[in-house]
Design a protein around this motif. Structure first.
Motif, PDB file in Angstrom:
ATOM      1  N   LYS A 138       0.839  -1.210   0.000  1.00 30.51           N
ATOM      2  CA  LYS A 138       0.000   0.000   0.000  1.00 30.51           C
ATOM      3  C   LYS A 138       0.873   1.258   0.000  1.00 30.51           C
ATOM      4  O   LYS A 138       0.703   2.160   0.815  1.00 30.51           O
ATOM      5  N   ILE A 139       1.796   1.303  -0.953  1.00 32.10           N
ATOM      6  CA  ILE A 139       2.725   2.434  -1.045  1.00 32.10           C
ATOM      7  C   ILE A 139       1.949   3.675  -1.490  1.00 32.10           C
ATOM      8  O   ILE A 139       1.338   3.679  -2.556  1.00 32.10           O
ATOM      9  N   PRO A 140       1.979   4.747  -0.680  1.00 27.04           N
ATOM     10  CA  PRO A 140       1.177   5.933  -0.973  1.00 27.04           C
ATOM     11  C   PRO A 140       1.880   7.000  -1.819  1.00 27.04           C
ATOM     12  O   PRO A 140       1.249   7.959  -2.229  1.00 27.04           O
ATOM     13  N   TYR A 141       3.165   6.851  -2.075  1.00 26.84           N
ATOM     14  CA  TYR A 141       3.899   7.866  -2.832  1.00 26.84           C
ATOM     15  C   TYR A 141       4.189   7.365  -4.246  1.00 26.84           C
ATOM     16  O   TYR A 141       3.960   6.202  -4.573  1.00 26.84           O
ATOM     17  N   SER A 142       4.675   8.257  -5.097  1.00 28.17           N
ATOM     18  CA  SER A 142       4.936   7.927  -6.498  1.00 28.17           C
ATOM     19  C   SER A 142       6.024   6.875  -6.636  1.00 28.17           C
ATOM     20  O   SER A 142       7.049   6.925  -5.944  1.00 28.17           O
TER      21      SER A 142
END
Length: 195
Positions: A138-142
């Motif tokens: 669930k990586i929230p950054y680009s």
């Protein structure tokens, strides 16, 4: 002499366990180009498109299509401290480091810190493997996949993973390190530049 040899062996194993070197296939680096036309989900893998020539001491600007297929660039992060992390899905230390990286990003984003993940995955299924990794953690950054090692070369020929850089508001390198780090280390490093 025996003590020196033992110390060298210990150091070699320590480096092996805190970082990964480039993955090879039959002795040659795997490379792949990605089509900019592919659509990806909102939190999907960005499509790297191009990199400008190096501008003095600054990291060159580079461009990618984000998860919504909008073109963005490193220069859009100007005016903000930016953490850039080179990693790979097959790298054990990278997998171990990712939850701490996410936690630090969530704690620091309100202070204007940007994060960018650059995957060194290669091969025909690289994009799918990276997308699966993004979904799993669930990586929230680009996150973008480095096409033909162009970004690794732009940052000074990155050769091991994870390798992390902190960039100033004008894209100069403030700090860099190779190997696994924890959230306390990331937080302390970023705090140095958030005055």
């Amino acid at each position: 002499m025996k003590t020196l040899f033992s110390l060298l062996i210990i150091i070699a194993f320590a480096v092996l366990f805190i970082s990964c070197s480039k993955k090879e296939n039959n002795g040659e680096m795997q490379k792949e180009s990605f089509s900019v036309e592919k659509s990806v989900s909102q939190n999907g893998v960005g499509d790297f498109t191009s990199v400008n020539a190096k501008d003095g001491e600054h990291i060159p600007d580079f461009y990618w299509k984000d998860g919504n297929m909008n073109e963005t660039s490193l220069s859009k992060f100007s005016g903000k401290i930016t953490l850039v992390n080179f990693w790979a899905t097959w790298c054990g230390p990278c997998r171990h480091e990712t939850p701490d990286m996410i936690e630090v990003y969530n704690a620091m984003k309100e202070r204007g810190v940007q994060f960018l993940g650059i995957s060194a995955d290669t091969g025909p299924s690289a994009k799918e493997e990276v997308q699966s990794f993004i979904n799993e953690y669930k990586i929230p950054y680009s996150v973008i996949v480095d096409r033909d090692d162009a970004l690794q070369q732009a940052f000074g020929n990155v050769r091991a993973y994870p390798t992390t850089f902190i960039l100033s508001k004008d894209r100069t390198i403030l700090s860099q390190w190779v190997g696994l780090r924890d959230k306390e280390f990331f937080t302390a490093e970023l705090q140095k530049y958030l005055q």
